[in-house]
Design an enzyme around this catalytic site. Structure first.
Site, PDB file in Angstrom:
ATOM      1  CB  SER A  10      -0.908   0.015   1.235  1.00 41.04           C
ATOM      2  OG  SER A  10      -1.547   1.267   1.354  1.00 41.04           O
ATOM      3  CG  HIS A  35      -4.142  -1.535  -1.583  1.00 36.58           C
ATOM      4  ND1 HIS A  35      -5.190  -2.343  -1.956  1.00 36.58           N
ATOM      5  CD2 HIS A  35      -4.650  -0.677  -0.658  1.00 36.58           C
ATOM      6  CE1 HIS A  35      -6.275  -2.014  -1.278  1.00 36.58           C
ATOM      7  NE2 HIS A  35      -5.975  -0.990  -0.487  1.00 36.58           N
ATOM      8  CG  ASP A  37      -5.515   2.566   1.025  1.00 38.43           C
ATOM      9  OD1 ASP A  37      -6.408   1.746   0.748  1.00 38.43           O
ATOM     10  OD2 ASP A  37      -4.490   2.275   1.665  1.00 38.43           O
ATOM     11  CG  MET A  39      -8.368   7.367   2.548  1.00 41.11           C
ATOM     12  SD  MET A  39      -7.488   7.382   4.120  1.00 41.11           S
ATOM     13  CE  MET A  39      -6.595   5.822   4.009  1.00 41.11           C
ATOM     14  CG  HIS A  68      -9.780   0.472  -0.457  1.00 42.47           C
ATOM     15  ND1 HIS A  68      -9.280   0.145   0.781  1.00 42.47           N
ATOM     16  CD2 HIS A  68     -11.125   0.625  -0.277  1.00 42.47           C
ATOM     17  CE1 HIS A  68     -10.265   0.103   1.663  1.00 42.47           C
ATOM     18  NE2 HIS A  68     -11.383   0.394   1.041  1.00 42.47           N
ATOM     19  CG  MET A  70     -11.048   3.712   1.907  1.00 45.59           C
ATOM     20  SD  MET A  70      -9.910   3.807   3.311  1.00 45.59           S
ATOM     21  CE  MET A  70      -8.623   2.705   2.733  1.00 45.59           C
ATOM     22  CG  MET A 139     -11.718  -2.396   5.324  1.00 46.39           C
ATOM     23  SD  MET A 139     -10.147  -2.001   4.500  1.00 46.39           S
ATOM     24  CE  MET A 139      -9.265  -1.114   5.806  1.00 46.39           C
ATOM     25  CG  ASP A 178      -6.137  -2.620   3.546  1.00 45.24           C
ATOM     26  OD1 ASP A 178      -5.139  -2.430   4.258  1.00 45.24           O
ATOM     27  OD2 ASP A 178      -6.604  -1.748   2.784  1.00 45.24           O
TER      28      ASP A 178
END
Length: 217
Positions: A10, A35, A37, A39, A68, A70, A139, A178
């Site tokens: 990540s 990966h 993220d 957000m 991913h 979020m 998660m 994760d």
């Protein structure tokens, strides 16, 4: 699903001042995907990156980009993230009132659809869409920040999800975990049926990326 455990470092834990070099380094060290993220400061209490950074990562590596989301209303941005280079696009069940439609939208845009559950969300909430996804992400921390401790109850959740997938002939669906992944927790979730592991600090905070990735398999 493949029997080989795949590692997805990540970039949340990477040095963003030299992000392209960090991504190339984990690719050279044997990572299977990267990966990313995303957000939004609304679904989770943090803000990270958007499509422009994903485009930069895409230029730096040939590995699949496991993105991913979020964020609330992810359906508004799916095309942007796929165009930026997302190979796998994961959306939260908790953020998608029309989850089936959103997963179909991801596939139509050209990425593999994936769904993610927070630690407190029941597996039953995605029962109706398991046939629509290539991956389920569980998660093992509450999303929003890196470096959190692994939630032990995730192991049983993985075991129950794998039994459900196998029972329905969906062995090809990957189970990704994760949060708080290290050599000890990796063994637990892999034994329970996971085959894709997201690792941030366990890789990027180590002195030897290759050794760190190997230790997670």
């Amino acid at each position: 699903m493949t029997n080989r455990v795949r590692i997805a470092p990540s970039i949340l834990s990477a040095d963003f001042g030299r992000l392209a070099d960090e991504v190339r380094a984990v690719e050279a060290a044997g990572a299977d995907s990267v990966h990313i993220d995303v957000m939004d400061g609304r679904f989770v209490p943090n803000i990270t990156i958007g499509p422009v950074v994903i485009e930069a990562v895409r230029r730096a590596t040939t590995l699949p980009l496991d993105v991913h989301l979020m964020m609330v209303e992810p359906e508004k941005y799916i095309d942007d993230f796929v165009k930026a280079g997302a190979s796998i696009l994961t959306v939260h069940q908790e953020a998608c009132p029309h989850l089936h439609r959103t997963l179909q939208q991801i596939r139509a845009a050209g990425a593999k659809p994936s769904v993610v559950l927070n630690p407190g969300t029941s597996l039953g909430t995605i029962d109706e869409v398991l046939g629509e996804v290539s991956q389920v992400l569980l998660m093992s921390v509450n999303p929003g920040f890196g470096g959190q401790a692994f939630i032990a109850a995730t192991v049983d959740k993985v075991r129950r999800l794998r039994a459900t997938l196998d029972g329905r002939g969906l062995q090809h669906v990957d189970i990704e975990v994760d949060g708080g992944i290290n050599p000890t927790t990796a063994k637990l979730v892999v034994a329970a049926g996971a085959n894709v592991l997201v690792a941030g600090n366990a890789v990027f905070k180590s002195a030897d990326y290759r050794a760190a990735i190997s230790a997670l398999r």
